[in-house]
Design a protein around this motif. Structure first.
Motif, PDB file in Angstrom:
ATOM      1  N   GLU A 299       0.947  -1.272  -0.064  1.00 21.36           N
ATOM      2  CA  GLU A 299      -0.033  -0.016  -0.062  1.00 21.36           C
ATOM      3  C   GLU A 299       0.784   1.398   0.021  1.00 21.36           C
ATOM      4  O   GLU A 299       0.293   2.285  -0.546  1.00 21.36           O
ATOM      5  N   GLU A 300       2.071   1.097   0.483  1.00 17.44           N
ATOM      6  CA  GLU A 300       3.067   2.158   0.532  1.00 17.44           C
ATOM      7  C   GLU A 300       3.314   2.584  -1.011  1.00 17.44           C
ATOM      8  O   GLU A 300       3.709   3.967  -1.033  1.00 17.44           O
ATOM      9  N   LEU A 301       3.372   1.772  -1.596  1.00 14.49           N
ATOM     10  CA  LEU A 301       3.826   2.238  -3.032  1.00 14.49           C
ATOM     11  C   LEU A 301       2.570   2.458  -4.016  1.00 14.49           C
ATOM     12  O   LEU A 301       2.814   3.258  -5.177  1.00 14.49           O
ATOM     13  N   LEU A 302       1.406   1.867  -3.780  1.00 15.41           N
ATOM     14  CA  LEU A 302       0.264   2.053  -4.953  1.00 15.41           C
ATOM     15  C   LEU A 302      -0.273   3.337  -4.843  1.00 15.41           C
ATOM     16  O   LEU A 302      -0.601   4.101  -3.763  1.00 15.41           O
ATOM     17  N   TRP A 303      -0.836   3.989  -5.942  1.00  8.63           N
ATOM     18  CA  TRP A 303      -1.448   5.065  -6.101  1.00  8.63           C
ATOM     19  C   TRP A 303      -2.834   4.766  -6.448  1.00  8.63           C
ATOM     20  O   TRP A 303      -3.199   3.620  -7.294  1.00  8.63           O
ATOM     21  N   TYR A 304      -3.891   5.381  -6.344  1.00 11.59           N
ATOM     22  CA  TYR A 304      -5.339   4.922  -6.657  1.00 11.59           C
ATOM     23  C   TYR A 304      -6.183   6.166  -6.687  1.00 11.59           C
ATOM     24  O   TYR A 304      -5.911   7.430  -6.106  1.00 11.59           O
ATOM     25  N   VAL A 305      -7.197   6.318  -7.215  1.00 10.89           N
ATOM     26  CA  VAL A 305      -8.188   7.451  -7.674  1.00 10.89           C
ATOM     27  C   VAL A 305      -8.901   7.587  -6.083  1.00 10.89           C
ATOM     28  O   VAL A 305      -9.408   6.773  -5.547  1.00 10.89           O
ATOM     29  N   ASP A 306      -8.932   8.935  -5.586  1.00  8.94           N
ATOM     30  CA  ASP A 306      -9.628   9.391  -4.653  1.00  8.94           C
ATOM     31  C   ASP A 306     -10.390  10.503  -4.625  1.00  8.94           C
ATOM     32  O   ASP A 306      -9.980  11.845  -4.136  1.00  8.94           O
ATOM     33  N   ASN A 307     -11.525  10.723  -5.425  1.00  6.49           N
ATOM     34  CA  ASN A 307     -12.294  11.852  -5.861  1.00  6.49           C
ATOM     35  C   ASN A 307     -13.034  12.262  -4.847  1.00  6.49           C
ATOM     36  O   ASN A 307     -13.591  11.282  -4.194  1.00  6.49           O
ATOM     37  N   ASP A 308     -13.290  13.644  -4.856  1.00  7.69           N
ATOM     38  CA  ASP A 308     -14.378  14.161  -3.966  1.00  7.69           C
ATOM     39  C   ASP A 308     -15.198  15.003  -4.707  1.00  7.69           C
ATOM     40  O   ASP A 308     -14.994  16.203  -4.848  1.00  7.69           O
ATOM     41  N   LEU A 309     -16.273  14.468  -5.360  1.00 10.12           N
ATOM     42  CA  LEU A 309     -17.289  15.152  -6.378  1.00 10.12           C
ATOM     43  C   LEU A 309     -17.924  16.318  -5.855  1.00 10.12           C
ATOM     44  O   LEU A 309     -18.042  17.366  -6.538  1.00 10.12           O
ATOM     45  N   ASP A 310     -18.351  16.467  -4.422  1.00 11.50           N
ATOM     46  CA  ASP A 310     -19.145  17.253  -3.890  1.00 11.50           C
ATOM     47  C   ASP A 310     -17.912  18.670  -3.688  1.00 11.50           C
ATOM     48  O   ASP A 310     -18.475  19.861  -3.810  1.00 11.50           O
TER      49      ASP A 310
END
Length: 328
Positions: A299-310
């Motif tokens: 998990e320290e290596l991985l990037w992922y989408v973390d959107n806040d649409l509001d």
């Protein structure tokens, strides 16, 4: 407990002419959004018999060659010559930064294709690697191994053990296979800490001040008293570059909205008339290049989408700050 169950590893990919301009204000390595975009495009390209769902992507850079010339503090990109226009004049040059890379891609995946005999999972890894070899990575082309040289290491699908101790040993073995190289991780925590420190001396300091302070080399004046025999002490002045906590770099992490969300077709000349439209600008943070042997878990290596649409935030996240602090 780690949520990542399987890692799809594509080692030592050679990428030619990738985009070296990661944002309007940064250059030197493709933005992580380019690799997350590759992950989503790859998931859409998979045939039906490959049941894989991609959760995150990590990148380890083993070698790079920026296509730029340096003259002291000034860098200039190697640009291509555009064809002449219809009147015979030289066409305008659109500046494009390019870089050659050797990288390892690590995908967190799940799905039915992750489980089965070892021969079957390795077939899944090979098929996926073949699809990637025909795709663009950050605008660059995947180059096959040179003739007469040893073949590139084979891709593989690693099933992580559920036992914490066995899992930790398994990940330590993986880290050794990624050396030598450096992985790009998020350091939002250092930006927050630097802002708090600056506000102790200057309450009007903002996040931009902290970001610029961490992005540059800061020369600081050191004054010390020197004792002189038979005379008064005198001051000795020296200038030093402030030491930073690691190899820190400014990075783009996504986009922030600067307008309301328009209905499909409401904005003229939009690329897609069937999708809602919104004007955005780049979001910036601080990243750090770390050696893979300093990573404690995937998990320290991985990037992922973390959107806040509001809130109108379309950004990427990486759990290195939280996970790294928890393991110390």
């Amino acid at each position: 407990m780690s949520e990542t169950k399987n890692l799809l590893i594509l080692p030592r990919l050679r990428v030619q002419n990738a985009n070296a301009i990661s944002s309007p204000m940064t250059w030197g390595f493709p933005a992580m959004s380019a690799f997350v975009g590759l992950m989503h495009a790859l998931e859409r390209k998979l045939p039906e018999h490959l049941d894989l769902e991609f959760q995150g992507v990590g990148v380890i850079c083993h070698d790079y060659q920026a296509q730029a010339a340096s003259n002291g503090f000034t860098h200039s990109f190697h640009l291509t010559r555009n064809p002449v226009d219809k009147s015979g004049n030289t066409a305008a040059i659109v500046e494009e930064g390019r870089i050659h890379l050797e990288i390892t891609l690590v995908f967190a995946v799940r799905g039915e294709s992750c489980y089965g005999a070892d021969e079957e999972t390795q077939r899944v890894a090979r098929e996926t690697a073949e699809i990637v070899s025909g795709m663009r990575i950050a605008g660059g082309s995947v180059v096959p191994p040179s003739l007469g040289k040893a073949s590139r290491p084979r891709p593989w699908l690693e099933q992580l053990d559920d036992d914490p101790e066995a899992r930790a040993l398994q990940f330590r073995r993986l880290r050794r296979r990624w050396l030598p190289g450096f992985a790009l991780v998020s350091r939002d925590d250092l930006l927050t800490q630097r802002l708090a420190g600056m506000r102790e001396q200057s309450p009007e300091a903002n996040v931009l001040d902290a970001w610029l302070d961490l992005s540059r080399l800061n020369h600081e004046c050191r004054v010390k008293q020197v004792e002189i025999e038979g005379g008064k002490p005198r001051e000795e002045v020296s200038w030093e570059i402030r030491r930073r906590p690691g190899w820190l770099v400014p990075i783009p992490v996504g986009y922030g909205a600067i307008s309301r969300l328009f209905e499909p077709g409401e904005v003229t000349r939009a690329r897609d008339a069937s999708t809602p439209f919104r004007f955005v600008e780049s979001l910036y943070s601080i990243g750090q290049w770390v050696s893979p042997h300093r990573l404690s878990n995937p998990e320290e290596l991985l990037w992922y989408v973390d959107n806040d649409l509001d809130a109108g935030l379309y950004r990427l996240a990486n759990d290195f700050p939280a996970r790294h602090t928890a393991t110390q």
